[in-house]
Design a protein around this motif. Structure first.
Motif, mmCIF file in Angstrom:
data_model
loop_
_atom_site.group_PDB
_atom_site.id
_atom_site.type_symbol
_atom_site.label_atom_id
_atom_site.label_comp_id
_atom_site.label_asym_id
_atom_site.label_seq_id
_atom_site.Cartn_x
_atom_site.Cartn_y
_atom_site.Cartn_z
ATOM 1 N N ILE A 167 0.844 -1.201 0.000
ATOM 2 C CA ILE A 167 0.000 0.000 0.000
ATOM 3 C C ILE A 167 0.878 1.248 0.000
ATOM 4 C CG2 ILE A 167 -1.653 1.353 1.360
ATOM 5 C CD1 ILE A 167 -2.907 -1.333 2.220
ATOM 6 N N GLU A 168 1.913 1.248 0.829
ATOM 7 C CA GLU A 168 2.830 2.389 0.911
ATOM 8 C C GLU A 168 3.495 2.667 -0.432
ATOM 9 O OE1 GLU A 168 7.107 2.718 2.854
ATOM 10 O OE2 GLU A 168 5.529 2.628 4.381
ATOM 11 N N ASN A 169 3.984 1.622 -1.092
ATOM 12 C CA ASN A 169 4.664 1.799 -2.388
ATOM 13 C C ASN A 169 3.709 2.330 -3.452
ATOM 14 O OD1 ASN A 169 7.108 0.924 -1.363
ATOM 15 N ND2 ASN A 169 6.741 -1.200 -1.917
ATOM 16 N N ILE A 170 2.479 1.863 -3.450
ATOM 17 C CA ILE A 170 1.486 2.342 -4.409
ATOM 18 C C ILE A 170 1.214 3.832 -4.184
ATOM 19 C CG2 ILE A 170 -0.949 2.169 -5.082
ATOM 20 C CD1 ILE A 170 -0.665 -0.890 -4.523
ATOM 21 N N LEU A 171 1.081 4.243 -2.922
ATOM 22 C CA LEU A 171 0.828 5.649 -2.605
ATOM 23 C C LEU A 171 2.027 6.525 -2.950
ATOM 24 C CD1 LEU A 171 -1.072 5.237 0.772
ATOM 25 C CD2 LEU A 171 -2.059 5.874 -1.429
ATOM 26 N N VAL A 172 3.234 6.043 -2.684
ATOM 27 C CA VAL A 172 4.449 6.793 -3.007
ATOM 28 C C VAL A 172 4.548 7.024 -4.515
ATOM 29 C CG1 VAL A 172 6.977 6.639 -3.068
ATOM 30 C CG2 VAL A 172 5.758 6.171 -0.953
#
Length: 92
Positions: free
Chosen positions: A33-38
């Motif tokens: 989720i973090e990588n997608i948002l970044v």
């Protein structure tokens, strides 16, 4: 609820072999989720909720301690909007 408490509950509900396995799976989910948002994309679980990155505009504020006016810089923030199913469950 702390992450440790959440992992214990997640392990119990998810039928994992161990808490360590549950923690690895949870960390993989959170990292994804973090990588997608970044990358500037949004994560949408229909009915449950949506995370997205939004740009907060620069704005003027007043310091409550001193009364002085200040400017807060523009920045990117993560916004979560709950889905209808989640809202309905919480309301009942």
């Amino acid at each position: 609820m702390t992450k440790k408490e959440f992992i214990a509950k997640y392990c119990e509900n998810g039928g994992f072999v161990s808490k360590a396995e549950a923690e690895r799976k949870l960390n993989a989910l959170l990292d994804t989720i973090e990588n997608i948002l970044v990358d500037g994309n949004e994560v949408n679980f229909i009915g449950w909720g949506k995370w997205e990155v939004v740009e907060r505009a620069k704005r003027k504020v007043r310091n409550p301690q001193t009364g002085r006016k200040m400017t807060v810089k523009a920045k990117k923030v993560v916004k979560f909007k709950p889905g209808k199913k989640l809202v309905d469950k919480i309301a009942n």
